[in-house]
Scaffold this active site. Structure first.
Site, PDB file in Angstrom:
ATOM      1  N   LYS A  72      20.215  13.082   9.074  1.00  0.00           N
ATOM      2  CA  LYS A  72      20.158  12.950  10.529  1.00  0.00           C
ATOM      3  C   LYS A  72      21.544  12.686  11.122  1.00  0.00           C
ATOM      4  CE  LYS A  72      15.524  10.897  10.741  1.00  0.00           C
ATOM      5  NZ  LYS A  72      14.886  11.905  11.602  1.00  0.00           N
ATOM      6  N   ARG A 116       5.047  14.505   7.188  1.00  0.00           N
ATOM      7  CA  ARG A 116       3.855  15.324   6.943  1.00  0.00           C
ATOM      8  C   ARG A 116       3.565  15.483   5.455  1.00  0.00           C
ATOM      9  NH1 ARG A 116       6.251  20.124  10.341  1.00  0.00           N
ATOM     10  NH2 ARG A 116       7.025  18.240  11.375  1.00  0.00           N
TER      11      ARG A 116
END
Length: 254
Positions: A66, A140
């Site tokens: 990130k 997920r």
């Protein structure tokens, strides 16, 4: 203390259960993953409601790291798990006469020497193979195995809560929560609850056209659409592959 039973699975148990999607995310960290199952002590022959909370205790993004500007907030990527644990405590303390099970898969997503790489293929607990395109779409993956595990309880309803996609902020900002699912009655009940709790939700579609975007040439499914667009819906479409025929709702609280 809170009238709850608690079971914690460690690394060996998760390997035995073949939770390859969850373990792929966790493998870059020196801190081993955990998988927590909380259950309220209610005698009931009825099928339980199962709540699942995403618990990425720190999310660097892994190899797909990130930007530095967002990194300090990534301790909050376990807020779905925290919400489920808080809900389970409240349900038990209020002595609600319903059977509820809370599941929280807990991992760190780190860029270590053993970290998962973009392009890896992992196998979820239900046998589906997943092409991992971006290691920062890790939530997920841990939810996939948690949803598979939850089905062993033959639940009446399955509700997952996750800080899943930044695209959520584009859709509703911080005012409300996008919800998706496969069961109109369950979604309608959540919408009714949102009105009484003053916690706004808005349903997004899970159209078949979105599922086409997750077709992979080398695995059963890709875990995201590399062309971009509809990011929040794509997260829901992916998770739908791991709920079977169970009534299910997905709340993206990012």
């Amino acid at each position: 203390k809170n009238n709850l039973t608690c079971k914690v699975l460690g690394l060996a148990e998760m390997k035995r259960l073949k939770m390859g999607a969850l373990l792929g995310v966790a493998q870059g960290s020196v801190n081993e993953p955990r998988f927590v199952i909380l259950e309220n002590k209610v005698k009931s022959s009825k099928a339980p409601i199962v709540l699942i909370g995403k618990g990425v205790c720190f999310d660097t993004g892994g190899i797909s790291i990130k930007p530095a500007g967002d990194m300090d907030k990534m301790k909050f990527d376990m807020c779905g798990a925290a919400a489920v644990m808080g809900a389970m405590k409240a349900i038990a303390n209020l002595k609600l006469p319903i059977k509820v099970i809370g599941i929280t898969p807990l991992v760190e997503n780190m860029p270590g020497g053993k970290a998962q790489r973009p392009g890896d293929i992992v196998r979820a607990m239900n046998g589906k193979t997943i092409e991992v395109l971006n290691t920062d779409a890790e939530g997920r993956l841990i939810l996939a195995d948690a949803l598979c595990y939850a089905q062993k309880f033959k639940p009446k309803a399955l509700i997952d809560i996750a800080t899943l996609t930044g695209a959520t902020m584009v859709i509703l900002g911080s005012v409300g929560t996008p919800i998706m699912g496969n069961d109109k009655k369950l979604l309608d009940k959540i919408k009714d609850s949102s009105k009484s709790s003053l916690d706004k939700v808005w349903e997004l579609p899970l159209w078949d056209e979105y599922a086409e975007l997750l077709k992979s040439e080398i695995a059963d499914i890709k875990h995201l659409n590399e062309e971009g667009g509809a990011g929040t819906i794509i997260g829901g479409i992916f998770l739908k592959n791991f709920v079977g025929g169970t009534p299910w709702a997905h709340l993206d609280i990012a």
